[in-house]
Write a protein that holds these residues in place. Structure first.
Motif, short mmCIF file in Angstrom:
data_model
loop_
_atom_site.label_atom_id
_atom_site.label_comp_id
_atom_site.label_asym_id
_atom_site.label_seq_id
_atom_site.Cartn_x
_atom_site.Cartn_y
_atom_site.Cartn_z
N GLY A 144 26.35 -2.33 2.29
CA GLY A 144 25.71 -3.05 3.39
C GLY A 144 24.25 -3.34 3.09
O GLY A 144 23.91 -3.83 2.00
N LEU A 145 23.37 -3.02 4.02
CA LEU A 145 21.95 -3.29 3.85
C LEU A 145 21.16 -2.05 3.47
O LEU A 145 19.94 -2.02 3.60
CB LEU A 145 21.37 -3.90 5.12
N TRP A 164 14.44 -4.43 12.94
CA TRP A 164 15.52 -3.70 13.62
C TRP A 164 16.47 -3.07 12.60
O TRP A 164 16.82 -1.90 12.70
CB TRP A 164 16.32 -4.67 14.49
N ILE A 165 16.90 -3.89 11.66
CA ILE A 165 17.86 -3.41 10.64
C ILE A 165 17.23 -2.26 9.85
O ILE A 165 17.85 -1.21 9.64
CB ILE A 165 18.27 -4.56 9.71
N ASN A 166 16.01 -2.49 9.39
CA ASN A 166 15.33 -1.49 8.59
C ASN A 166 15.20 -0.17 9.35
O ASN A 166 15.46 0.91 8.80
CB ASN A 166 13.96 -2.02 8.19
N LEU A 167 14.81 -0.23 10.61
CA LEU A 167 14.59 1.00 11.37
C LEU A 167 15.90 1.68 11.75
O LEU A 167 15.93 2.91 11.91
CB LEU A 167 13.76 0.71 12.62
N GLN A 168 16.98 0.92 11.87
CA GLN A 168 18.26 1.61 12.11
C GLN A 168 18.69 2.39 10.87
O GLN A 168 19.12 3.54 10.97
CB GLN A 168 19.36 0.63 12.50
N TYR A 169 18.57 1.77 9.70
CA TYR A 169 18.90 2.50 8.47
C TYR A 169 17.93 3.67 8.28
O TYR A 169 18.33 4.76 7.87
CB TYR A 169 18.86 1.56 7.27
N TYR A 170 16.67 3.44 8.59
CA TYR A 170 15.65 4.48 8.47
C TYR A 170 16.02 5.68 9.35
O TYR A 170 16.07 6.83 8.89
CB TYR A 170 14.30 3.90 8.90
N ALA A 171 16.29 5.42 10.63
CA ALA A 171 16.57 6.52 11.57
C ALA A 171 17.87 7.24 11.21
O ALA A 171 17.95 8.47 11.32
CB ALA A 171 16.66 5.97 12.99
N ARG A 204 21.65 -8.59 0.75
CA ARG A 204 22.74 -8.74 -0.22
C ARG A 204 22.76 -10.13 -0.84
O ARG A 204 23.25 -10.33 -1.94
CB ARG A 204 24.08 -8.43 0.47
N SER A 205 22.21 -11.12 -0.12
CA SER A 205 22.15 -12.47 -0.66
C SER A 205 21.17 -12.58 -1.81
O SER A 205 21.32 -13.44 -2.68
CB SER A 205 21.74 -13.46 0.45
N GLU A 206 20.15 -11.72 -1.83
CA GLU A 206 19.15 -11.78 -2.90
C GLU A 206 19.79 -11.60 -4.26
O GLU A 206 19.43 -12.29 -5.22
CB GLU A 206 18.08 -10.70 -2.65
N VAL A 207 20.77 -10.71 -4.37
CA VAL A 207 21.44 -10.47 -5.64
C VAL A 207 22.23 -11.70 -6.06
O VAL A 207 22.15 -12.15 -7.22
CB VAL A 207 22.37 -9.24 -5.54
N PHE A 208 22.97 -12.28 -5.14
CA PHE A 208 23.79 -13.45 -5.46
C PHE A 208 22.90 -14.65 -5.81
O PHE A 208 23.22 -15.42 -6.72
CB PHE A 208 24.71 -13.79 -4.29
N ARG A 209 21.78 -14.80 -5.10
CA ARG A 209 20.90 -15.93 -5.38
C ARG A 209 20.34 -15.85 -6.80
O ARG A 209 20.28 -16.86 -7.52
CB ARG A 209 19.75 -15.96 -4.36
N ARG A 210 19.93 -14.67 -7.20
CA ARG A 210 19.43 -14.49 -8.57
C ARG A 210 20.49 -14.88 -9.59
O ARG A 210 20.22 -15.55 -10.59
CB ARG A 210 19.04 -13.03 -8.80
#
Length: 822
Positions: A652-653, A705-712, A357-363
């Motif tokens: 969220g992510l 970890w984050i990616n695989l939780q959203y994935y699962a 989510r920080s990527e959007v704000f940084r841009r």
């Protein structure tokens, strides 16, 4: 996928001797390690639900999950077929995925053969290995498994209660098995449900968990090599309670303890199996059925040909991910920008969490403030603390779940003497005590009627105000600007500051003003509120860490020590802390009174830019949430944080797909759509690869970890998610159940990954890109076995962006080779 074609062992003769005590203990430990920990709602953090299976190649793990949980870890074959039909996945992608599958009988010989295989149905859901309870239910026509689940869930809710229940279990101080046995000796519900003699059967069980497990293994007559598989199956039937017990073990192990809670819980489930087996002793049908089931447990996995269906699914998943990676690689190749002129000083530097989510704000900030430099680092800013808010006796871990915080920091009022602090503390604790008494009165079984009669109308008014968004709720887990913490000892401060600055490759060319922006999320009536906060801060907002980091870096003695280590911070550089609210995209600055008057213009310019960046970010986020950028749409976006009926205060992510550790120049011109974790890294400043190793073994793993939780949670929400958020009931202050019964759920609600009609989080394993020489990456992998398993077993994709490589990516293959990725 190399290991999926290991020499077949299905011709080996199984060991029929009774397993020894050591063998049983090893099997229990192996099964318990396969359970992923489930953090409580108060500090919910994303966890790889396959954490205990990463030592296996992806396809083998898929087969094991199907056996233990009756679940899938890849989307349906129809999902892939539709992607191929749309042209999203091309023939070239399929050919590439085939090429990266180890040759052998499990791999299709051609793309055409693979497409034919993809037509064949394959759904492992509901095909878990048998248990005695399941067989008993089938034979008797009475759902003994459901009865056991209900009794275990109710017992676990009482045993693990965190203060939600009015009447605490009298056996909470006992181990899980002993506590269950004491309660079961008094519990008449199984007998009322038709299980005659249940309490007498419990009384006949051993008093100790280890003895119970040994007795059950003997009665079940399982050979040693089938025990881990069977134990894993039983743990899977416990739902989120197994994950919670593993979390308790995890915390114990972080402190150097032995764990053991999950093994106790396994003993509880085994007790039901043993009682069911003995109950069916007079009827030979159950014994006969168990003999056949035991053979299935023994034989499962011995024939490698059973893997073929799972290999086909993984090939399809790899092709689906490769298709996205090609477009992503093309973006990166075209994006590199020259480094900033060393003679030009940035007007401001702003460090954000690597959170997507920080990527959007940084841009947005870079767009509204020309010359501004943004950086990415784990949101705890290298401050691994146990933070104790003012007025509290216990604290919260504000650091990644992989760490045990070595520092305890107590919050206290600013500019207040000891007597004033003590007086304010007494008043606050008295208020908290009155509040606790009021809450207890509201929840009391008898007093609740009087409560409604006497103050119900007051609460009706509150509900109406809430419904129209007229009540402003205190943000979750925030610090207060009139509070601060003491600084750590001088030597500790210096180490923290050194590691932070080197870790984010900020060792020279400092701006006059450097912002350290933590993040958190505002929402109300949301059990998963902490899941929207900073995972790097243990499921809390990151303001406490950012504020401490800013104070440490502004410390004169620290700067002197840094200069001696080759990091010279100019005297006019000032660090300031802030907090990015990811639900409203407002960024609040803290401790402004500590910024000298000489920097008033710099601060005003930064605040104006932050406000403009927040407006741009809100407009972009509104589109993802189905809102327009009109004043009405943006007001609706802001209202989501205060709307107690809102199931999606933000995304969220969701959508996270990539992790990039590189200088900002490598991505500055890219719109990554809030899908990438961005970590600053400059290889030139890290010739020994120490920072690279820290990044690969901590932030990259956490991103996975984050990616695989959203994935699962997207692939099989029934098994790895928490279902429909509108049906959730909070249990024991620990987690949620869906509806009025059932076990504790794990993972993310369906509303966190789907908009109701389609997936918002597209299930792809993480693509990690490291701007470093391949040789340096290989040296880290040689030292970090756990990270190497993630890469070589297919749990994440690893790419290198070598210095001087003209933007072309190198892909690491499962056999350790690197190849150019076009």
């Amino acid at each position: 996928m190399n290991a999926i074609l290991r020499p077949a062992d299905h011709d080996a003769t199984p060991d029929t001797a009774a397993p020894s005590r050591q063998t049983i203990q090893a099997a229990v430990a192996q099964a318990c390690r396969q359970v992923a920990p489930l953090w409580p709602l108060a500090h919910f953090v994303a966890v790889n639900p396959f954490l205990g299976l990463t030592h296996l190649p992806f396809a083998e793990a898929a087969q094991q999950v199907a056996a233990s949980e009756g679940a899938r870890i890849t989307p349906t074959r129809r999902f892939y077929a539709e992607a191929i039909a749309r042209g999203e996945v091309t023939h070239a992608d399929l050919a590439d995925a085939l090429r990266h599958t180890t040759p052998g009988p499990l791999r299709p010989a051609s793309v055409a053969e693979f497409k034919q295989c993809l037509i064949e149905p394959h759904d492992p859901r509901g095909n878990a290995l048998p248990t005695v309870l399941a067989l008993s239910a089938t034979l008797r026509g009475h759902d003994d498994e459901a009865l056991a689940d209900a009794q275990l869930a109710q017992w676990a809710a009482a045993h693990y209660d965190q203060g939600q229940a009015m009447w605490a279990s009298p056996w909470r101080a006992l181990g899980a098995y002993a506590a269950w046995r004491e309660q079961a000796l008094l519990d008449r519900r199984p007998e009322l449900a038709g299980w005659r003699g249940f309490r007498a059967a419990v009384r006949a069980l051993p008093a100790q968990a280890e003895a119970l497990i040994a007795e059950a293994v003997d009665a079940l007559a399982l050979p040693a090599d089938a025990l881990p598989r069977y134990f894993a199956r039983l743990l899977a039937t416990l739902g989120g309670w197994a994950g919670h017990a593993r979390y308790r073990d995890w915390q114990d192990e972080l402190q150097g303890g032995p764990g053991g809670e999950l093994a106790e819980l396994l003993a509880v489930r085994l007790a039901w199996e043993l009682i069911a087996l003995r109950r069916g002793g007079a009827d030979g049908r159950l014994a006969l059925a168990w003999t056949g089931a035991r053979e299935r447990l023994v034989e499962h996995g011995r024939d490698p040909r059973r893997l073929r269906a799972f290999v086909i699914d993984e090939i399809a998943q790899r092709a689906y991910e490769t298709a996205w990676q090609r477009a992503f690689a093309a973006q990166l190749a075209a994006s590199a920008t020259p480094a900033a002129d060393a003679a030009t000083r940035a007007p401001v530097q702003a460090a954000f969490c690597i959170d997507v989510r920080s990527e959007v704000f940084r841009r947005a900030l870079e767009a509204v403030l020309p010359g501004a430099q943004t950086l990415g680092f784990a949101g705890f800013f290298g401050m691994p603390i146990q933070f104790v808010p003012f007025g509290h006796d216990t604290g919260r871990a504000q650091c990644p779940a992989l760490l045990a915080p070595p520092l305890t920091m107590h919050e206290h009022p600013k500019h207040a003497g000891a007597d004033e602090c003590a007086s304010r503390l007494d008043r606050l604790r008295a208020r908290n005590l009155r509040g606790a008494g009021w809450q207890a009165f509201k929840r009391a079984a008898v007093a609740s009627f009087a409560f409604v009669e006497s103050v119900g109308l007051v609460y009706a008014a509150r509900l109406l105000l809430d419904g129209f968004g007229l009540v402003k709720h205190a943000p979750h887990g925030r610090t207060r600007d009139n509070m601060e913490t003491a600084l750590p000892p001088p030597d500790v401060r210096l180490e923290l500051a050194t590691n932070l600055l080197r870790g984010m490759s900020l060792t020279d060319r400092f701006a006059r003003l450097v912002l350290l922006a933590g993040h958190g999320a505002s929402s109300t009536n949301n059990p998963y509120a902490s899941g929207l906060d900073c995972g790097a801060c243990g499921g809390h907002s990151g303001d406490a860490n950012a504020r401490l980091a800013a104070r440490v870096l502004n410390d004169v003695a620290v700067r002197g020590g840094l200069a001696a280590r080759g990091i010279a911070i100019p005297a006019d550089t000032v660090f300031v802390a802030g907090l990015h609210d990811t639900t409203t995209d407002a960024l609040t600055l803290y401790d402004r009174d500590a910024v000298p008057a000489s920097h008033a213009d710099d601060l005003a310019r930064l605040e104006q830019a932050l406000a403009e960046a927040g407006a741009i970010t809100r407009a972009e986020r509104a589109a993802r949430l189905g809102l327009d950028a009109s004043p009405e749409g943006l007001r609706a976006l802001l209202a989501r944080s205060q709307d107690w009926s809102q199931t999606r205060p933000e995304w969220g992510l969701a959508g996270c797909a990539a992790f990039i550790a590189a200088p900002r120049e490598a991505t500055r011109t890219l719109d990554l759509g809030g899908r990438a974790f961005l970590h600053n890294y400059a290889w030139e400043q890290d010739p020994e690869g120490r920072v690279l190793e820290q990044i690969m073994s901590a932030p990259m793993v956490v991103a996975s970890w984050i990616n695989l939780q959203y994935y699962a949670s997207s692939v099989d929400n029934d098994a790895f998610g928490s279902g429909n958020k509108t049906l959730h009931n909070v249990v024991a202050g620990v987690g949620v159940m869906e509806g009025a019964g059932g076990h504790l759920r794990s993972g993310l609600p369906w509303q966190s990954v789907s908009d109701g009609t389609s997936l918002v989080h597209e299930p792809r394993r993480l693509t990690a890109v490291l701007a470093a020489p391949t040789e340096a990456i290989d040296r880290v992998l040689a030292r970090q076995a756990g990270v190497r398993e993630l890469v070589e077993h297919g749990w994440l994709h690893l790419f290198a962006l070598p210095p001087g490589g003209n933007g072309s990516l190198q892909r690491r293959c499962s056999d350790g080779r690197w190849e150019r990725f076009a």
